[in-house]
Design an enzyme around this catalytic site. Structure first.
Site, PDB file in Angstrom:
ATOM      1  N   CYS A  69       0.806  -1.227   0.000  1.00  0.00           N
ATOM      2  CA  CYS A  69       0.000   0.000   0.000  1.00  0.00           C
ATOM      3  C   CYS A  69       0.836   1.273   0.000  1.00  0.00           C
ATOM      4  CB  CYS A  69      -0.959   0.003   1.191  1.00  0.00           C
ATOM      5  SG  CYS A  69      -2.234  -1.255   1.037  1.00  0.00           S
TER       6      CYS A  69
ATOM      7  N   HIS B 220      -3.486   7.357   2.858  1.00  0.00           N
ATOM      8  CA  HIS B 220      -3.851   6.053   2.288  1.00  0.00           C
ATOM      9  C   HIS B 220      -5.212   5.635   2.847  1.00  0.00           C
ATOM     10  CE1 HIS B 220      -3.818   2.003   0.961  1.00  0.00           C
ATOM     11  NE2 HIS B 220      -3.641   1.488   2.168  1.00  0.00           N
TER      12      HIS B 220
ATOM     13  N   ASN C 236     -10.165  -0.011  -0.098  1.00  0.00           N
ATOM     14  CA  ASN C 236      -8.707   0.112  -0.147  1.00  0.00           C
ATOM     15  C   ASN C 236      -8.214  -0.416  -1.499  1.00  0.00           C
ATOM     16  OD1 ASN C 236      -5.947  -0.084   0.107  1.00  0.00           O
ATOM     17  ND2 ASN C 236      -5.975  -1.074   2.115  1.00  0.00           N
TER      18      ASN C 236
HETATM   19  C1  LIG Z   1      -9.911  -5.571   9.376  1.00  0.00           C
HETATM   20  C2  LIG Z   1     -10.553  -4.623  10.396  1.00  0.00           C
HETATM   21  C3  LIG Z   1     -11.525  -3.714   9.700  1.00  0.00           C
HETATM   22  C4  LIG Z   1     -11.283  -5.435  11.439  1.00  0.00           C
HETATM   23  O1  LIG Z   1     -11.835  -4.571  12.412  1.00  0.00           O
HETATM   24  P1  LIG Z   1     -11.659  -4.872  13.963  1.00  0.00           P
HETATM   25  O2  LIG Z   1     -12.402  -3.852  14.677  1.00  0.00           O
HETATM   26  O3  LIG Z   1     -10.200  -5.028  14.232  1.00  0.00           O
HETATM   27  O4  LIG Z   1     -12.400  -6.230  14.086  1.00  0.00           O
HETATM   28  P2  LIG Z   1     -11.851  -7.598  14.658  1.00  0.00           P
HETATM   29  O5  LIG Z   1     -10.884  -8.208  13.697  1.00  0.00           O
HETATM   30  O6  LIG Z   1     -11.401  -7.372  16.069  1.00  0.00           O
HETATM   31  O7  LIG Z   1     -13.156  -8.408  14.669  1.00  0.00           O
HETATM   32  C5  LIG Z   1     -14.224  -8.137  15.562  1.00  0.00           C
HETATM   33  C6  LIG Z   1     -15.301  -9.185  15.366  1.00  0.00           C
HETATM   34  O8  LIG Z   1     -15.913  -8.981  14.090  1.00  0.00           O
HETATM   35  C7  LIG Z   1     -15.855 -10.190  13.340  1.00  0.00           C
HETATM   36  N1  LIG Z   1     -15.686  -9.860  11.927  1.00  0.00           N
HETATM   37  C8  LIG Z   1     -14.571  -9.846  11.204  1.00  0.00           C
HETATM   38  N2  LIG Z   1     -14.837  -9.483   9.938  1.00  0.00           N
HETATM   39  C9  LIG Z   1     -16.160  -9.293   9.871  1.00  0.00           C
HETATM   40  C10 LIG Z   1     -17.037  -8.905   8.840  1.00  0.00           C
HETATM   41  N3  LIG Z   1     -16.593  -8.650   7.597  1.00  0.00           N
HETATM   42  N4  LIG Z   1     -18.336  -8.786   9.123  1.00  0.00           N
HETATM   43  C11 LIG Z   1     -18.818  -9.022  10.348  1.00  0.00           C
HETATM   44  N5  LIG Z   1     -18.038  -9.407  11.373  1.00  0.00           N
HETATM   45  C12 LIG Z   1     -16.717  -9.524  11.141  1.00  0.00           C
HETATM   46  C13 LIG Z   1     -14.695 -10.950  13.900  1.00  0.00           C
HETATM   47  O9  LIG Z   1     -14.799 -12.310  13.651  1.00  0.00           O
HETATM   48  C14 LIG Z   1     -14.771 -10.597  15.353  1.00  0.00           C
HETATM   49  O10 LIG Z   1     -15.748 -11.400  15.965  1.00  0.00           O
HETATM   50  P3  LIG Z   1     -15.505 -11.989  17.437  1.00  0.00           P
HETATM   51  O11 LIG Z   1     -15.358 -10.790  18.316  1.00  0.00           O
HETATM   52  O12 LIG Z   1     -16.747 -12.778  17.662  1.00  0.00           O
HETATM   53  O13 LIG Z   1     -14.248 -12.799  17.337  1.00  0.00           O
HETATM   54  C15 LIG Z   1      -9.455  -3.787  11.101  1.00  0.00           C
HETATM   55  O14 LIG Z   1      -8.702  -4.589  11.933  1.00  0.00           O
HETATM   56  C16 LIG Z   1      -8.549  -3.088  10.148  1.00  0.00           C
HETATM   57  O15 LIG Z   1      -8.933  -2.172   9.464  1.00  0.00           O
HETATM   58  N6  LIG Z   1      -7.275  -3.465  10.155  1.00  0.00           N
HETATM   59  C17 LIG Z   1      -6.295  -2.823   9.325  1.00  0.00           C
HETATM   60  C18 LIG Z   1      -6.523  -3.216   7.926  1.00  0.00           C
HETATM   61  C19 LIG Z   1      -5.626  -2.490   7.006  1.00  0.00           C
HETATM   62  O16 LIG Z   1      -5.433  -1.334   7.156  1.00  0.00           O
HETATM   63  N7  LIG Z   1      -5.119  -3.233   6.054  1.00  0.00           N
HETATM   64  C20 LIG Z   1      -4.370  -2.746   4.993  1.00  0.00           C
HETATM   65  C21 LIG Z   1      -3.123  -2.162   5.445  1.00  0.00           C
HETATM   66  S1  LIG Z   1      -2.610  -1.179   4.195  1.00  0.00           S
END
Ligand SMILES: CC(C)(COP(=O)(O)OP(=O)(O)OC[C@H]1O[C@@H](n2cnc3c(N)ncnc32)[C@H](O)[C@@H]1OP(=O)(O)O)[C@@H](O)C(=O)NCCC(=O)NCCS
EC number: 2.3.1.180
Length: 331
Positions: free
Chosen positions: A116, A256, A286
């Site tokens: 990214c 980004h 993204n």
């Molecule tokens: C991926 C992201 C959106 C997830 O959000 P989060 O708040 O961290 O969520 P978590 O991973 O803690 O998941 C929370 C819960 O939602 C659930 N969940 C995950 N994806 C889900 C979806 N698409 N829909 C519904 N529920 C979802 C998980 O299983 C988890 O459930 P649990 O609590 O029962 O285990 C976040 O971590 C993120 O943005 N990370 C960085 C990503 C990024 O920037 N990537 C590119 C880098 S350039």
């Protein structure tokens, strides 16, 4: 003759027509619009459909729009850089194909892969070639067909990414506009958290790797989020400090588009009001290497000559950084 700086003199963009909404994703994986919107800020993303269309298809369209807007002969372009994590082919440089297709027959061309942060790092490379006086026109494209490496049964990754391309032309400037400063970082620890396991030299493709779905993006979202939030905010604050920029001096934050919450945290650390934060994650998700040039294209009409722009990115590797640039034209 004054000191030569590297200015962006034109931008172009392309996003595919097909819109994949959160509602439609609800029918594909166990997710919902409310979860995706509150956790990421994304409402929809574009997907490139059609056989035989790779990343180059979008890169070419973005470059062609730019060339038409700037009114240049593509033969004047000295160098084409394509920032991408999803090249058309593993070995042949996508940039070489793009350069030939747009008629940049006097250019040399290469790909730059920093996940990214590809476009941000590319801005550094393009600017260096211009500042040194070696070349006069460097075309930097950020393009990714993320849908080609996503598992649409994995709700933790397929909701985040989209396809798209953006382009920027770098040319010499003698008014002190354009590229001002950069603070670029990387940390190899990142490959534990955001990667594609197979298909590279560590683990070549095999029946086994296909069966195990190891050719798709794997992400430990929570860890990536933690690193992204602190690092993107750190480098943006650092570049302001180093250039004596107060929040009132920053006209635009160009972040980004990974997650709205990461963007908000970066803006808040910089003390920059949300009205100065470029944002289109709700429309495109993204798009990896394409997020920064897509923002420039979408906000081009609002940009004024002399505006102070702070770019910030974070990506796989890990790779991240910030660039301070003065906008060079009114459109
Ligand atoms: C991926 C992201 C959106 C997830 O959000 P989060 O708040 O961290 O969520 P978590 O991973 O803690 O998941 C929370 C819960 O939602 C659930 N969940 C995950 N994806 C889900 C979806 N698409 N829909 C519904 N529920 C979802 C998980 O299983 C988890 O459930 P649990 O609590 O029962 O285990 C976040 O971590 C993120 O943005 N990370 C960085 C990503 C990024 O920037 N990537 C590119 C880098 S350039």
């Amino acid at each position: 003759m004054g000191k030569i700086s590297a200015a962006i003199t034109a931008v172009g963009k392309y996003v595919p027509d097909f819109v994949l909404t959160n509602k439609e994703l609800e029918t594909m994986v166990d997710t919902n619009d409310e979860w995706i919107t509150t956790r990421t800020g994304i409402k929809e993303r574009r997907i490139l459909k059609g056989e035989g269309k790779g990343t180059s298809f979008m890169a070419i369209k973005a470059a062609e729009e730019l060339i038409q807007k700037r009114g240049i002969d593509p033969k004047e372009i000295d160098l084409v850089i394509v920032g991408t994590a999803t090249p058309d082919l593993q070995v042949a440089a996508t940039a070489a194909f793009v350069a030939s297709q747009i008629g940049a027959t006097n250019a040399f061309a290469f790909d730059l892969e920093a996940a990214c942060s590809s476009f941000l790092y590319g801005m550094s490379t393009a600017s260096s070639y211009i500042e040194s006086g070696r070349y006069k026109k460097v075309l930097l494209i950020g393009a990714d067909k993320m849908s080609s490496i996503l598992d649409y049964t994995d709700r933790t990754t397929c909701i985040i990414f989209g396809d798209g391309a953006g382009a920027a032309l770098f040319e010499p400037n003698e008014e002190g506009l354009g590229f001002q400063d950069e603070y670029l970082r990387s940390d190899g620890i990142g490959r534990n958290f955001l990667k594609i396991d197979a298909g590279g030299s560590l683990l070549p493709a095999s029946e086994e790797t296909v069966k195990n779905k190891q050719h798709f993006v794997f992400q430990d979202g929570k860890s990536v989020y933690k690193y992204a939030v602190s690092n993107m905010a750190d480098v943006s604050a650092k570049i302001m400090e180093r250039n004596n920029l107060e929040e009132k001096d920053v006209d635009w934050l160009v972040p980004h588009q990974a997650n709205k919450r990461i963007i908000d945290a970066t803006a808040s650390r910089m003390g920059v009001d949300s009205s100065k934060v470029m944002m289109n994650i709700q429309k495109y998700g993204n798009t990896t290497s394409a997020t920064l040039p897509l923002l420039l294209a979408d906000y081009e009409k609002q940009l004024k000559k002399g505006d102070n722009l702070v770019f910030a990115a974070f990506g796989g590797g890990f790779t991240w950084g910030s660039i301070y640039l003065k906008w060079a034209y009114n459109s």
